[in-house]
Design a protein around this motif. Structure first.
Motif, mmCIF file in Angstrom:
data_model
loop_
_atom_site.group_PDB
_atom_site.id
_atom_site.type_symbol
_atom_site.label_atom_id
_atom_site.label_comp_id
_atom_site.label_asym_id
_atom_site.label_seq_id
_atom_site.Cartn_x
_atom_site.Cartn_y
_atom_site.Cartn_z
ATOM 1 N N GLY A 118 0.881 -1.127 -0.036
ATOM 2 C CA GLY A 118 0.155 -0.167 -0.002
ATOM 3 C C GLY A 118 0.733 1.149 -0.177
ATOM 4 O O GLY A 118 0.323 2.503 0.037
ATOM 5 N N HIS A 119 2.284 1.211 0.130
ATOM 6 C CA HIS A 119 2.842 2.419 -0.075
ATOM 7 C C HIS A 119 3.843 2.498 -1.239
ATOM 8 O O HIS A 119 4.332 1.757 -1.744
ATOM 9 C CB HIS A 119 4.008 2.376 1.031
ATOM 10 N N ALA A 120 3.464 3.778 -1.636
ATOM 11 C CA ALA A 120 3.971 3.985 -3.084
ATOM 12 C C ALA A 120 5.530 3.918 -3.311
ATOM 13 O O ALA A 120 5.647 3.598 -4.517
ATOM 14 C CB ALA A 120 3.360 5.364 -3.768
ATOM 15 N N ASN A 121 6.222 4.240 -2.307
ATOM 16 C CA ASN A 121 7.680 4.339 -2.446
ATOM 17 C C ASN A 121 8.399 3.280 -1.637
ATOM 18 O O ASN A 121 9.427 3.475 -1.360
ATOM 19 C CB ASN A 121 7.910 5.684 -2.059
ATOM 20 N N SER A 122 7.300 2.326 -1.072
ATOM 21 C CA SER A 122 8.221 1.195 -0.296
ATOM 22 C C SER A 122 9.218 0.490 -1.069
ATOM 23 O O SER A 122 10.527 0.221 -0.627
ATOM 24 C CB SER A 122 6.974 0.546 0.422
ATOM 25 N N THR A 123 8.962 -0.063 -2.199
ATOM 26 C CA THR A 123 9.783 -0.626 -3.141
ATOM 27 C C THR A 123 10.897 0.255 -3.787
ATOM 28 O O THR A 123 12.002 -0.146 -3.827
ATOM 29 C CB THR A 123 9.110 -1.391 -4.117
ATOM 30 N N THR A 124 10.391 1.318 -4.188
ATOM 31 C CA THR A 124 11.207 2.535 -4.660
ATOM 32 C C THR A 124 12.668 2.638 -3.744
ATOM 33 O O THR A 124 13.531 2.547 -4.182
ATOM 34 C CB THR A 124 10.500 3.629 -5.204
ATOM 35 N N SER A 125 11.965 3.165 -2.487
ATOM 36 C CA SER A 125 13.058 3.317 -1.291
ATOM 37 C C SER A 125 14.131 2.027 -1.079
ATOM 38 O O SER A 125 15.106 2.118 -0.893
ATOM 39 C CB SER A 125 12.454 3.715 -0.032
ATOM 40 N N ALA A 126 13.490 0.890 -0.938
ATOM 41 C CA ALA A 126 14.363 -0.392 -0.895
ATOM 42 C C ALA A 126 15.246 -0.636 -2.154
ATOM 43 O O ALA A 126 16.336 -0.990 -1.880
ATOM 44 C CB ALA A 126 13.332 -1.560 -0.943
ATOM 45 N N LEU A 127 14.863 -0.228 -3.252
ATOM 46 C CA LEU A 127 15.730 -0.303 -4.514
ATOM 47 C C LEU A 127 16.779 0.661 -4.187
ATOM 48 O O LEU A 127 18.081 0.303 -4.567
ATOM 49 C CB LEU A 127 15.074 0.010 -5.900
ATOM 50 N N ALA A 128 16.563 1.824 -3.911
ATOM 51 C CA ALA A 128 17.662 2.958 -3.637
ATOM 52 C C ALA A 128 18.639 2.368 -2.376
ATOM 53 O O ALA A 128 19.866 2.266 -2.583
ATOM 54 C CB ALA A 128 17.231 4.232 -3.206
ATOM 55 N N GLU B 221 18.927 11.940 -5.290
ATOM 56 C CA GLU B 221 19.786 13.055 -4.693
ATOM 57 C C GLU B 221 20.360 12.516 -3.743
ATOM 58 O O GLU B 221 21.383 13.001 -2.930
ATOM 59 C CB GLU B 221 18.661 14.072 -4.409
ATOM 60 N N TYR B 222 19.710 11.714 -2.781
ATOM 61 C CA TYR B 222 20.560 11.002 -1.602
ATOM 62 C C TYR B 222 21.631 10.419 -1.885
ATOM 63 O O TYR B 222 22.700 10.603 -1.206
ATOM 64 C CB TYR B 222 19.553 10.177 -0.453
ATOM 65 N N ALA B 223 21.559 9.628 -3.058
ATOM 66 C CA ALA B 223 22.843 9.063 -3.448
ATOM 67 C C ALA B 223 24.024 9.804 -3.876
ATOM 68 O O ALA B 223 25.277 9.627 -3.378
ATOM 69 C CB ALA B 223 22.360 8.052 -4.467
ATOM 70 N N VAL B 224 23.668 10.980 -4.291
ATOM 71 C CA VAL B 224 24.689 11.976 -4.878
ATOM 72 C C VAL B 224 25.136 12.668 -3.475
ATOM 73 O O VAL B 224 26.475 12.720 -3.412
ATOM 74 C CB VAL B 224 23.937 13.016 -5.510
ATOM 75 N N ASP B 225 24.335 12.960 -2.550
ATOM 76 C CA ASP B 225 24.718 13.642 -1.433
ATOM 77 C C ASP B 225 25.947 12.681 -0.644
ATOM 78 O O ASP B 225 26.673 13.093 0.172
ATOM 79 C CB ASP B 225 23.576 13.768 -0.277
ATOM 80 N N LEU B 226 25.518 11.173 -0.693
ATOM 81 C CA LEU B 226 26.412 10.106 -0.105
ATOM 82 C C LEU B 226 27.667 10.120 -0.883
ATOM 83 O O LEU B 226 28.704 9.118 -0.436
ATOM 84 C CB LEU B 226 25.450 9.040 -0.111
ATOM 85 N N GLY B 227 27.739 10.628 -2.128
ATOM 86 C CA GLY B 227 29.059 10.410 -2.776
ATOM 87 C C GLY B 227 29.225 9.153 -3.536
ATOM 88 O O GLY B 227 30.195 8.884 -3.684
ATOM 89 N N LEU B 228 27.930 8.286 -3.911
ATOM 90 C CA LEU B 228 27.737 7.245 -4.543
ATOM 91 C C LEU B 228 28.492 7.589 -5.974
ATOM 92 O O LEU B 228 28.155 8.379 -6.653
ATOM 93 C CB LEU B 228 26.719 6.592 -4.683
ATOM 94 N N ASP B 229 28.934 6.457 -6.791
ATOM 95 C CA ASP B 229 29.091 6.304 -7.934
ATOM 96 C C ASP B 229 27.862 6.317 -8.752
ATOM 97 O O ASP B 229 27.046 5.417 -8.698
ATOM 98 C CB ASP B 229 30.054 5.058 -8.495
#
Length: 214
Positions: A99-109, A146-154
């Motif tokens: 029922g959460h629109a971004n539950s899977t999206t956040s898990a993928l991140a 954007e979080y990934a960018v902030d964390l300095g990920l490739d």
């Protein structure tokens, strides 16, 4: 976390759990559950936040980064991790609620970050910012990027991992195994393989203490 904030946290958690339980009972249990005999509480590829060795008490949390109850328990979990550092192995597994629109999206991140050895950093970022994106009806994949960018990920590797079907299969494998183990809402905890029903804010700590004494 200060003691006086705990009743508020548990009130929020209790309300969110009621919503999550009703939602998951309707959506999740409609599907045929996998064979429980084939399920394991911890897999070799499970994400370990703290590893205290072979003789440590093992705590496993099935979570949804968008779940309000998980967000409410997050500081409780962090207190427990700090208090029992060196005594418990803490493992996190995905259980994105339908029922959460971004539950899977956040898990993928989180899983894409894990491909670069940065799972825990994304784990903290997602829970620390949950109020900014939780309950959104549109995809917030751009914000997670954007979080990934902030964390300095490739970012080339991050984007490839998010798009990789194997990343989604990894998340769904945890979800399917959770269902086989009887998980119906989040957060759901297992302490040394035993499922734990959370009714009070200190139930997790109490279960850990009991396991340490065994």
């Amino acid at each position: 976390m200060k003691t006086q904030n705990k009743p508020l946290l548990i009130t929020l958690a209790a309300l969110a759990v009621v919503v999550a339980v009703g939602l998951v009972a309707f959506l999740v249990t409609r599907a045929q559950a996998p064979d429980p005999a084939a399920a394991a509480v911890v897999r070799a590829d499970s994400h370990v936040l703290d590893d205290a060795g072979a003789d440590a008490v093992t705590v496993v949390e099935f979570l949804d980064f968008e779940c309000e109850a998980c967000g409410a328990y997050y500081p409780v979990v962090e207190d427990v991790r700090q208090k029992y550092a060196g005594q418990i192995t803490y493992v996190v597994r995905y259980f994105p609620l339908p029922g959460h629109a971004n539950s899977t999206t956040s898990a993928l991140a989180a899983e894409a970050a894990a491909r670069q050895g940065r799972f825990e950093d994304m784990y903290h970022r997602l829970f620390d910012t949950q109020s900014e994106w939780g309950e959104a009806q549109e995809s917030r994949a751009d914000l997670f990027r954007e979080y990934a960018v902030d964390l300095g990920l490739d970012m080339t590797a991050y984007d490839a991992a998010v798009a990789d079907p194997d990343t989604g299969r990894r998340v769904q494998a945890d979800f399917a195994e959770g269902r086989a183990l009887g998980v119906r809402s989040t957060p759901t905890f297992f302490v040394d393989g035993r499922p734990l029903v959370i009714e009070r804010w200190n139930d997790l700590e109490t279960a850990i203490e009991a396991a340490l004494e065994r």
